[in-house]
Design a protein around this motif. Structure first.
Motif, PDB file in Angstrom:
ATOM      1  N   GLY A 110       0.792  -1.223   0.000  1.00 51.60           N
ATOM      2  CA  GLY A 110       0.000   0.000   0.000  1.00 51.60           C
ATOM      3  C   GLY A 110       0.821   1.269   0.000  1.00 51.60           C
ATOM      4  O   GLY A 110       0.261   2.369  -0.046  1.00 51.60           O
ATOM      5  N   GLY A 114      -0.826   3.728  -2.376  1.00 52.77           N
ATOM      6  CA  GLY A 114      -2.061   3.157  -1.869  1.00 52.77           C
ATOM      7  C   GLY A 114      -2.154   1.701  -2.303  1.00 52.77           C
ATOM      8  O   GLY A 114      -1.365   1.226  -3.131  1.00 52.77           O
ATOM      9  N   ARG A 115      -3.114   0.975  -1.766  1.00 50.03           N
ATOM     10  CA  ARG A 115      -3.255  -0.440  -2.104  1.00 50.03           C
ATOM     11  C   ARG A 115      -3.910  -0.554  -3.478  1.00 50.03           C
ATOM     12  O   ARG A 115      -5.105  -0.797  -3.622  1.00 50.03           O
ATOM     13  CB  ARG A 115      -4.057  -1.174  -1.035  1.00 50.03           C
ATOM     14  CG  ARG A 115      -3.907  -2.690  -1.106  1.00 50.03           C
ATOM     15  CD  ARG A 115      -4.390  -3.350   0.151  1.00 50.03           C
ATOM     16  NE  ARG A 115      -3.530  -3.083   1.290  1.00 50.03           N
ATOM     17  CZ  ARG A 115      -2.401  -3.752   1.546  1.00 50.03           C
ATOM     18  NH1 ARG A 115      -2.013  -4.703   0.725  1.00 50.03           N
ATOM     19  NH2 ARG A 115      -1.692  -3.463   2.611  1.00 50.03           N
ATOM     20  N   TRP A 188      -8.286   1.152  -6.332  1.00 49.78           N
ATOM     21  CA  TRP A 188      -7.724   0.889  -5.016  1.00 49.78           C
ATOM     22  C   TRP A 188      -8.724   0.102  -4.176  1.00 49.78           C
ATOM     23  O   TRP A 188      -9.941   0.198  -4.385  1.00 49.78           O
ATOM     24  CB  TRP A 188      -7.395   2.204  -4.297  1.00 49.78           C
ATOM     25  CG  TRP A 188      -6.295   2.966  -4.942  1.00 49.78           C
ATOM     26  CD1 TRP A 188      -4.977   2.966  -4.604  1.00 49.78           C
ATOM     27  CD2 TRP A 188      -6.416   3.858  -6.057  1.00 49.78           C
ATOM     28  NE1 TRP A 188      -4.272   3.791  -5.454  1.00 49.78           N
ATOM     29  CE2 TRP A 188      -5.125   4.349  -6.358  1.00 49.78           C
ATOM     30  CE3 TRP A 188      -7.487   4.279  -6.851  1.00 49.78           C
ATOM     31  CZ2 TRP A 188      -4.875   5.237  -7.384  1.00 49.78           C
ATOM     32  CZ3 TRP A 188      -7.244   5.153  -7.886  1.00 49.78           C
ATOM     33  CH2 TRP A 188      -5.953   5.630  -8.142  1.00 49.78           C
ATOM     34  N   ARG A 189      -8.202  -0.672  -3.235  1.00 47.86           N
ATOM     35  CA  ARG A 189      -9.037  -1.382  -2.269  1.00 47.86           C
ATOM     36  C   ARG A 189      -8.483  -1.137  -0.872  1.00 47.86           C
ATOM     37  O   ARG A 189      -7.270  -0.995  -0.695  1.00 47.86           O
ATOM     38  CB  ARG A 189      -9.046  -2.887  -2.544  1.00 47.86           C
ATOM     39  CG  ARG A 189      -9.977  -3.313  -3.664  1.00 47.86           C
ATOM     40  CD  ARG A 189     -10.179  -4.812  -3.632  1.00 47.86           C
ATOM     41  NE  ARG A 189     -10.978  -5.304  -4.745  1.00 47.86           N
ATOM     42  CZ  ARG A 189     -12.299  -5.311  -4.753  1.00 47.86           C
ATOM     43  NH1 ARG A 189     -12.968  -4.852  -3.711  1.00 47.86           N
ATOM     44  NH2 ARG A 189     -12.974  -5.774  -5.789  1.00 47.86           N
ATOM     45  N   SER A 190      -9.354  -1.115   0.090  1.00 48.76           N
ATOM     46  CA  SER A 190      -8.915  -1.065   1.477  1.00 48.76           C
ATOM     47  C   SER A 190      -8.437  -2.455   1.879  1.00 48.76           C
ATOM     48  O   SER A 190      -8.545  -3.414   1.109  1.00 48.76           O
ATOM     49  CB  SER A 190     -10.067  -0.621   2.384  1.00 48.76           C
ATOM     50  OG  SER A 190     -11.113  -1.570   2.334  1.00 48.76           O
ATOM     51  N   ASP A 191      -7.907  -2.572   3.073  1.00 50.36           N
ATOM     52  CA  ASP A 191      -7.423  -3.876   3.532  1.00 50.36           C
ATOM     53  C   ASP A 191      -8.551  -4.894   3.624  1.00 50.36           C
ATOM     54  O   ASP A 191      -8.323  -6.095   3.494  1.00 50.36           O
ATOM     55  CB  ASP A 191      -6.741  -3.729   4.903  1.00 50.36           C
ATOM     56  CG  ASP A 191      -5.439  -2.954   4.798  1.00 50.36           C
ATOM     57  OD1 ASP A 191      -4.850  -2.974   3.703  1.00 50.36           O
ATOM     58  OD2 ASP A 191      -5.042  -2.339   5.790  1.00 50.36           O
ATOM     59  N   HIS A 195     -14.927  -4.596   1.025  1.00 51.90           N
ATOM     60  CA  HIS A 195     -15.323  -3.240   0.695  1.00 51.90           C
ATOM     61  C   HIS A 195     -15.251  -3.031  -0.817  1.00 51.90           C
ATOM     62  O   HIS A 195     -14.434  -3.641  -1.500  1.00 51.90           O
ATOM     63  CB  HIS A 195     -14.417  -2.238   1.398  1.00 51.90           C
ATOM     64  CG  HIS A 195     -14.627  -2.220   2.882  1.00 51.90           C
ATOM     65  ND1 HIS A 195     -13.874  -1.432   3.724  1.00 51.90           N
ATOM     66  CD2 HIS A 195     -15.505  -2.883   3.677  1.00 51.90           C
ATOM     67  CE1 HIS A 195     -14.281  -1.615   4.973  1.00 51.90           C
ATOM     68  NE2 HIS A 195     -15.262  -2.489   4.959  1.00 51.90           N
ATOM     69  N   ILE A 198     -12.150   1.531  -4.804  1.00 54.53           N
ATOM     70  CA  ILE A 198     -12.080   2.986  -4.689  1.00 54.53           C
ATOM     71  C   ILE A 198     -11.457   3.522  -5.970  1.00 54.53           C
ATOM     72  O   ILE A 198     -10.441   3.013  -6.444  1.00 54.53           O
ATOM     73  CB  ILE A 198     -11.222   3.383  -3.473  1.00 54.53           C
ATOM     74  CG1 ILE A 198     -11.831   2.797  -2.187  1.00 54.53           C
ATOM     75  CG2 ILE A 198     -11.110   4.909  -3.363  1.00 54.53           C
ATOM     76  CD1 ILE A 198     -10.902   2.907  -0.988  1.00 54.53           C
TER      77      ILE A 198
END
Length: 258
Positions: A110, A114-115, A188-191, A195, A198
């Motif tokens: 990340g 960012g991831r 992008w993805r959160s951890d 979810h 993004i």
């Protein structure tokens, strides 16, 4: 007195000229597709023959990568003609490895982009990084550096590097909304994988590409006085200008459709 073109430069001129014309033609096509948001849905409405549809769909999926590859190839040939093949190879490999490393680190950790996750429109993958990404930044860094060296003759090597980093950051800021929301180059993805993806780029990405481009430009110092005196090629700088014109047209097209 103006230096004469080297034998290598004269040998590469026909190939570079052909690649440049092809790049301009593909740029016009890419600009139209990005501006009008042309995709599979519109293609399906216009083309009823299934075989023709599948062929055009394949071409549409690979057009962005072809565009970026032509830009990088043109920049490489101009660099080789000016600096020599050995220097062009060394600088090219340095940029490709550095960009790929930053992208790979971001996928795994990340940081600093960012991831991020890459789609399938940027060509074959070097591990988890699509080849089109380092090729794009090679064309941008070489073209920006060449343009600044020509138009700001009194700038020092450090100033050229800082300017390259600044304009690389502007290029990324110009591209990010289109790459994520229009073309699906990356997201992008959160951890938490549950979810949704993004599509808004973190500001750290713009800063990271600017810093990396500046550091790479700082490392691109000519070792030969003769090389620095050879005739300047305008094509790498024009390539970056064409990138921005396409981005601008695409932004205007999105604004009109919205």
């Amino acid at each position: 007195m103006r230096s004469r073109p080297s034998p290598l430069s004269r040998a590469l001129e026909p190939l570079a000229a052909g690649l440049w014309v092809l790049f301009v033609l593909v740029s016009l096509l890419v600009g139209a597709i990005w501006t009008f948001g042309f995709g599979d849905a519109q293609l399906g409405q216009w083309v009823l023959n299934r075989d023709l549809f599948l062929t055009l769909q394949w071409l549409l999926q690979h057009l962005d990568f072809l565009w970026i590859t032509l830009a990088a190839a043109n920049a490489y040939l101009c660099l080789a003609a000016r600096e020599g093949l050995a220097t062009a190879r060394r600088w090219g490999l340095m940029i490709l490895l550095a960009v790929s490393l930053v992208a790979w680190m971001s996928i795994r950790t990340g940081f600093p982009l960012g991831r991020i996750h890459y789609g399938g429109l940027l060509g074959v993958r070097l591990g988890s990084v699509p080849l089109g990404l380092p090729l794009f930044w090679f064309a941008v860094i070489v073209g920006t550096r060449e343009g600044l060296r020509h138009f700001f003759l009194r700038w020092s090597h450090l100033q050229i590097a800082l300017g390259t980093g600044f304009f690389a950051a502007l290029t990324d800021a110009h591209l990010e909304p289109l790459a994520a929301n229009l073309r699906g180059f990356w997201f992008w993805r959160s951890d938490a994988l549950a979810h949704p993806p993004i599509f808004d780029a973190p500001l750290t990405g713009v800063f990271a590409w600017g810093v990396l481009a500046g550091l790479l430009a700082l490392a691109m110092r000519e070792k030969s006085v003769v090389a620095s005196a050879r005739p300047w090629s305008w094509q790498p700088a024009a390539t970056v200008a064409i990138f921005h014109l396409v981005f601008l047209a695409a932004h205007l097209g999105r604004w009109m459709r919205d």
